[in-house]
Design an enzyme around this catalytic site. Structure first.
Site, PDB file in Angstrom:
ATOM      1  N   ASP A 185       0.572  -1.395  -0.098  1.00  0.00           N
ATOM      2  CA  ASP A 185      -0.016  -0.105   0.000  1.00  0.00           C
ATOM      3  C   ASP A 185       0.869   1.202  -0.059  1.00  0.00           C
ATOM      4  O   ASP A 185       1.960   1.200   0.613  1.00  0.00           O
ATOM      5  CB  ASP A 185      -1.181   0.125   0.990  1.00  0.00           C
ATOM      6  CG  ASP A 185      -0.181   0.227   2.404  1.00  0.00           C
ATOM      7  OD1 ASP A 185       0.740  -0.545   2.808  1.00  0.00           O
ATOM      8  OD2 ASP A 185      -0.423   0.693   3.548  1.00  0.00           O
ATOM      9  N   GLU A 196       0.147  -1.148   5.612  1.00  0.00           N
ATOM     10  CA  GLU A 196       1.278  -0.609   6.651  1.00  0.00           C
ATOM     11  C   GLU A 196       1.162   0.864   6.959  1.00  0.00           C
ATOM     12  O   GLU A 196       1.627   1.455   8.089  1.00  0.00           O
ATOM     13  CB  GLU A 196       2.612  -0.857   6.227  1.00  0.00           C
ATOM     14  CG  GLU A 196       3.789  -0.727   7.211  1.00  0.00           C
ATOM     15  CD  GLU A 196       4.465   0.626   7.179  1.00  0.00           C
ATOM     16  OE1 GLU A 196       5.147   0.849   7.919  1.00  0.00           O
ATOM     17  OE2 GLU A 196       4.069   1.377   6.119  1.00  0.00           O
ATOM     18  N   GLU A 200      12.216  -2.120   4.291  1.00  0.00           N
ATOM     19  CA  GLU A 200      11.970  -0.586   4.043  1.00  0.00           C
ATOM     20  C   GLU A 200      13.242   0.171   3.799  1.00  0.00           C
ATOM     21  O   GLU A 200      14.115  -0.197   3.877  1.00  0.00           O
ATOM     22  CB  GLU A 200      11.512  -0.396   5.567  1.00  0.00           C
ATOM     23  CG  GLU A 200      10.144  -0.816   6.047  1.00  0.00           C
ATOM     24  CD  GLU A 200       8.942   0.317   5.187  1.00  0.00           C
ATOM     25  OE1 GLU A 200       9.333   1.122   4.442  1.00  0.00           O
ATOM     26  OE2 GLU A 200       7.869   0.000   5.873  1.00  0.00           O
TER      27      GLU A 200
END
Length: 436
Positions: free
Chosen positions: A95, A160, A184
């Protein structure tokens, strides 16, 4: 682990560099704006992306499963079978946040455009590039004929950016492993620790009345049988709370220390304030536009950060103790104490503290060293999905690519950083999972 095996992996990544670049572009070109921010079927296509990615994983040789966390918002898990004692999860969210004013972008935010050394687009850095690097790392291992002994799983999750319902659901279902690596964006640094984060709401109730009699509540009055019952302005009480909270925040900051964290990281951010008369079923004031009414409701939402070493129960207890002591300084609040609501909007991020000498940390550092790269090891001052695995007792770290424009215009990920990340993720997989 033989460096010859690592070199074989690195060479495989270099020879197949178009895969990670092309996959990143393809993922960016499927818009997946979190529908909690903007619910537009053309922009919130998480199911389409997961279906596409499932095909990629199956082609590589992974078994897959996909299920809806909420309607139209599926999680995807791809797995290479193996033993559990050296199993590893690579977790990434698909997302993204909204683009904002598209007129401010110099490129199509969902074009996945490759310009010189950068791939542009919303989510390219946060974190579709990381997802692509994780998939490419597993592909490099498979294509090199290397067979990990431990189970390798890719967790491609939703949400997230707004509460992490995807990873929370995976953890709730018990889909865990012996270690977790989340790519990340980290710009080549390793984050084995991260702050804890609580969202909390404090509500103060006063007593409403006509504002024309405000003097009656703030100045001494001659005793009289017909005196109007004084109002109690909740905003006045709330302002005092905010002033006291600032001092409490500074006290926490002065007394906090963690070797991987900057000083004063234990902040308490006053993020949203609501005040007015009455209170609705949603916990917010009903009347907010009439200054002739003395407000009896003050609501403040806070983000409370804690050190990686701070137990969440103790963080909550300390905050509640502060609220209690503050209330004891006021005659009204001693009788009508503020209420404290934790996990506001269902948000609670446990802290992360994986030892810096953990093998998964040291593997990344060693792999980068083989490439002549130094590695910064530090704490993550924000929160990520590592929190929920860590909260379930699984060692978790962050390591991922670099670029610019996270949550801003013209977001991009650096191609060379993607390739570096892919190589070192692949090395970490075989180091941790071992090989047959």
């Amino acid at each position: 682990m033989s460096t010859d095996l690592h070199r074989r992996l690195y060479a495989q990544v270099d020879s197949d560099r178009d895969f990670v670049v092309g996959l990143t572009q393809s993922l960016v070109r499927i818009p997946t704006v979190n529908p909690k921010f903007k619910d537009d079927p053309q922009l919130s296509r998480e199911a389409d992306l997961q279906t596409y990615l499932e095909g990629v994983l199956r082609k590589i040789g992974l078994s897959t499963e996909m299920w809806d966390v909420s309607p139209g918002r599926p999680n995807l898990v791809g797995t290479l079978d193996g033993s559990e004692d050296t199993s590893l999860i690579l977790n990434g969210h698909i997302d993204v946040v909204p683009t904002g004013d598209r007129a401010n972008w110099s490129v199509d935010p969902f074009g996945g455009e490759l310009k010189e050394t950068k791939i542009y687009g919303r989510g390219s850095l946060d974190m579709k590039g990381g997802v692509a690097a994780a998939v490419a790392a597993v592909k490099a291992i498979v294509d090199s004929g290397i067979k990990p002994r431990g189970r390798v799983a890719i967790h491609s999750v939703v949400d997230e950016e707004s509460g992490s319902e995807g990873t929370r659901d995976i953890v709730r279902l018990g889909k865990l492993a012996a270690a977790v690596l989340v790519p990340e964006p980290s710009w080549g640094a390793v984050y084995p620790a991260a702050v804890g984060e609580e969202w909390v709401r404090v509500t103060i109730r006063g007593r409403t009345g006509h504002a024309g009699w405000r003097y009656n509540e703030i100045y001494p009055q001659i005793p009289a049988a017909d005196r109007v019952v004084p109002s109690v302005n909740a905003i006045d009480l709330g302002v005092r709370l905010l002033v006291a909270l600032r001092e409490y925040e500074r006290e926490r900051g002065r007394n906090c220390y963690h070797p991987l964290m900057p000083p004063g990281i234990t902040t308490i951010n006053a993020a949203a304030i609501f005040a007015g008369a009455g209170i609705g079923a949603d916990g917010l004031p009903i009347t907010t536009t009439n200054p002739a009414i003395t407000p009896d409701t003050f609501v403040a939402d806070f983000q409370v950060k804690s050190l990686p070493s701070d137990p969440p129960k103790q963080v909550r207890a300390d905050f509640e103790e502060f609220i209690y002591r503050f209330a004891q300084t006021d005659r009204w609040l001693r009788v009508h104490p503020p209420t404290v609501k934790w996990e506001l909007h269902n948000v609670h991020f446990p802290p992360v503290e994986t030892p810096t000498n953990h093998q998964i940390v040291q593997s990344i550092i060693a792999s980068r060293a083989r490439a002549g790269l130094s590695t910064l090891t530090q704490g993550f001052v924000a929160v990520a999905d590592t929190a929920f695995y860590s909260g379930a007792g699984v060692p978790a770290i962050i390591y991922g690519p670099g670029g610019n424009g996270i949550h801003a215009v013209d977001e991009y990920v650096e191609v060379e950083s993607l390739l570096e990340t892919t190589k070192h993720l692949a090395a970490a997989i075989i180091d941790w999972c071992k090989v047959h």
